[in-house]
Design a protein around this motif. Structure first.
Motif, mmCIF file in Angstrom:
data_model
loop_
_atom_site.group_PDB
_atom_site.id
_atom_site.type_symbol
_atom_site.label_atom_id
_atom_site.label_comp_id
_atom_site.label_asym_id
_atom_site.label_seq_id
_atom_site.Cartn_x
_atom_site.Cartn_y
_atom_site.Cartn_z
ATOM 1 N N GLY A 68 1.013 -1.184 0.246
ATOM 2 C CA GLY A 68 0.034 -0.089 -0.083
ATOM 3 C C GLY A 68 0.761 1.417 -0.216
ATOM 4 O O GLY A 68 0.220 2.254 0.197
ATOM 5 N N ASP A 69 2.056 0.913 -0.301
ATOM 6 C CA ASP A 69 2.848 2.349 -0.375
ATOM 7 C C ASP A 69 3.331 2.716 -1.738
ATOM 8 O O ASP A 69 4.131 3.692 -1.928
ATOM 9 C CB ASP A 69 4.381 1.962 0.291
ATOM 10 C CG ASP A 69 4.336 1.544 1.723
ATOM 11 O OD1 ASP A 69 3.394 2.031 2.399
ATOM 12 O OD2 ASP A 69 5.076 0.573 2.235
ATOM 13 N N GLY A 70 2.400 2.604 -2.654
ATOM 14 C CA GLY A 70 2.836 2.784 -3.837
ATOM 15 C C GLY A 70 3.442 1.951 -4.849
ATOM 16 O O GLY A 70 4.624 1.399 -4.535
ATOM 17 N N GLY A 71 2.748 1.452 -6.072
ATOM 18 C CA GLY A 71 3.541 0.691 -6.925
ATOM 19 C C GLY A 71 4.727 1.195 -7.561
ATOM 20 O O GLY A 71 4.443 2.174 -8.179
ATOM 21 N N PRO A 72 5.643 0.369 -7.732
ATOM 22 C CA PRO A 72 6.819 0.958 -8.182
ATOM 23 C C PRO A 72 6.612 1.124 -9.898
ATOM 24 O O PRO A 72 7.123 2.302 -10.349
ATOM 25 C CB PRO A 72 7.776 -0.203 -8.213
ATOM 26 C CG PRO A 72 7.078 -1.340 -7.621
ATOM 27 C CD PRO A 72 5.969 -1.053 -6.853
#
Length: 555
Positions: A418-422
């Motif tokens: 949930g931290d942002g998809g690369p």
């Protein structure tokens, strides 16, 4: 006879320095106290061999350490322990378009680049060295406008800012075309040309490329010749060549150079060859007048030590390698003996993150990116002329996949944690970079190709309906679903119509990528050796990366 040996005349002074350092360490231990005396002595001495000047600076693993060792020592260890020799050479080559370290693994994990090279050269000069600067050539590696602009950027950096004495020519440099090459040379603004090749001529009779150079330094004359190897000449001739250039076989060209009285009178002679090491050795033995041979061929990193080439009659030449992608610099020291001997020492220097970016070269890089931007926005960058995708379908953006694949879309957009998809953040990495924030690269085709949706990642051009404009093509930001699964217009339409089950099944199969396909081919299109070596080279690359984006049925 040439040999690799220490300067014996300075050994007493070096032993004195070593003894002084040991005495100083002992006093510190006695006065201050120390739980680990050997560590303190080691940190002060680093190495008795370095202080005595008997060896070159190596990676922490020792003399046999390979390039995978921690190279962060490079700047601090630059010519450490060296007495300033009678002659110093700063040797580079085979930039091949890598004007800065390429990849997304962070600057601390990358080597090379002209920004660091200039800093390395300045650091060497600050230590009292006055080097002869030579480059073996091959600035670019492919055809196109961007490579031609890169050539201009490289020449401006090394010919104008770094003021190189000799810049060799490689067969790949011909891909810029004669006019662009000549303009790049002229923009470098040199009164006397540093561009050198004995067997390449640009526009018959043009004086921009000279067969050899003679440099005077510290009362000595250094002759430097450069040739393109026979295998490259034959290949170029077989393909029809380029009417802007003329080539001849290297042996005939070298014979003309060594027969020139001005070159023959030089105190130290260097031959730079774009060829495989074995071919270079054969040429060196055929023309046994060269003290140093620089090979701009072979694979991988330069060797840690020069390779001796027996020339006959007790004479020996030393051969060093450039390596690939401009990741290393070679520093060569030469001391002349009264008996005519020449003692050569050598250090391979990795251009790692311990060499900071050069401010003057930064300005040239900004010019480079701004020129790409102006051409892109003006519609004059032919490199990004859209091509039809082999499937014939159009790109619709990852948002269109969300209706049926919401879980997979959320993983792409937000990542497993949930931290942002690369992959979703790929475009933002160009517009708002976390490193080298002074330059943005969203008008650089070689960067954009893996950071947006709808491009060919290895050939740096967009497909029709792929990303072109930052504001207009928001739906194509990020390395989206369609980069791996193919443009989705046909699949989306078939699912929305829901009238032809056979067509639906066919298109579902077309956009499906299996785990085996992803591991063998798909991921490597962007996660290649240049951009993601920690993935491409690691045995557990897939096992490390896949869990961060894992989606689908896993088959």
């Amino acid at each position: 006879m040439n040999s690799v040996r220490p300067n014996m005349a300075t050994l007493p002074l070096r032993f004195f320095r070593a003894a002084t350092a040991i005495l100083f360490a002992s006093v510190c231990i006695f006065v201050l106290g120390c739980e680990n005396p050997s560590s303190l002595i080691g940190s002060i001495l680093r190495s008795p061999i370095s202080i005595l000047g008997l060896g070159q600076a190596e990676a922490p693993g020792g003399q046999d350490s390979d390039a995978s060792a921690d190279d962060s020592y490079a700047a601090a260890k630059l010519v450490e322990g060296w007495e300033i020799p009678d002659l110093t050479l700063f040797v580079t080559g085979r930039l091949h378009g890598y004007i800065e370290p390429c990849g997304c693994t962070g600057l601390t994990n990358q080597k090379g680049g002209l920004l660091r090279r200039h800093t390395c050269l300045n650091l060497l000069k600050s230590k009292g060295f006055d080097p002869v600067t030579v480059d073996a050539g091959n600035m670019i590696r492919r055809f196109g406008q961007q490579p031609s602009i890169k050539m201009k950027t490289a020449y401006k950096s090394i010919a104008q800012i770094m003021n190189y004495d000799v810049i060799g020519m490689g067969v790949d440099d011909m891909k810029a075309g004669g006019v662009d090459m000549l303009l790049s040379m002229e923009e470098a603004g040199r009164t006397e040309t540093p561009f050198t090749s004995a067997n390449m001529k640009l526009f018959e009779g043009d004086p921009s490329i000279t067969p050899f150079q003679v440099i005077e330094k510290n009362g000595k004359t250094i002759g430097v010749a450069s040739v393109i190897g026979a295998e490259h000449v034959k290949k170029a001739m077989a393909s029809g060549g380029n009417e802007d250039f003329s080539l001849e076989m290297p042996a005939a060209a070298i014979a003309a150079v060594v027969g020139n009285p001005k070159f023959a009178a030089c105190d130290f002679k260097v031959l730079m060859i774009q060829s495989e090491p074995e071919s270079c050795k054969m040429l060196a033995m055929r023309f046994p007048v060269f003290d140093l041979v620089v090979t701009a061929g072979g694979a991988g990193d330069p060797t840690l030590k020069p390779e001796a080439i027996a020339l006959g009659n007790g004479r020996v030449s030393q051969m060093i390698q450039c390596g690939v992608k401009g990741m290393y610099v070679g520093v060569v020291g030469v001391d002349f003996g009264g008996d005519g001997s020449k003692a050569i020492k050598y250090q391979r220097v990795a251009l790692d993150a311990s060499f900071k970016d050069s401010p003057p070269v930064k300005e040239v890089f900004l010019e480079y990116q701004n020129e790409l931007k102006a051409l892109w926005q003006g519609g004059s960058l032919e490199d990004i002329k859209p091509r039809l995708h082999p499937s014939g379908y159009k790109f619709v953006g990852s948002q269109a996949c969300r209706d049926c694949h919401d879980e997979e879309y959320d993983i792409w957009k937000d990542g497993i944690d949930g931290d942002g998809g690369p992959h979703a953040k790929a475009t933002a990495d160009l517009t708002d970079p976390g490193e080298r924030t002074w330059v943005k690269r969203h008008f650089d085709p070689e960067c954009v190709s893996c950071h947006v949706t709808g491009w060919n990642p290895q050939n740096y051009y967009p497909y029709e309906t792929g990303y072109i404009d930052l504001k207009k093509d928001v739906l194509l930001h990020g390395n989206g679903c369609e980069n791996c699964h193919g443009p989705g217009s046909g699949h989306v339409q078939a699912e929305n119509d829901a009238t032809d089950q056979a067509l639906q099944d066919k298109l579902r199969l077309q956009v499906r990528v299996t785990i085996a396909e992803a591991k063998a081919r798909t991921c490597y299109e962007c996660h290649d050796l240049d951009n993601s070596p920690d993935y491409a080279e690691a045995e557990d690359g897939w096992d490390k990366y896949w869990p961060t984006i894992k989606h689908g049925d896993g088959e």
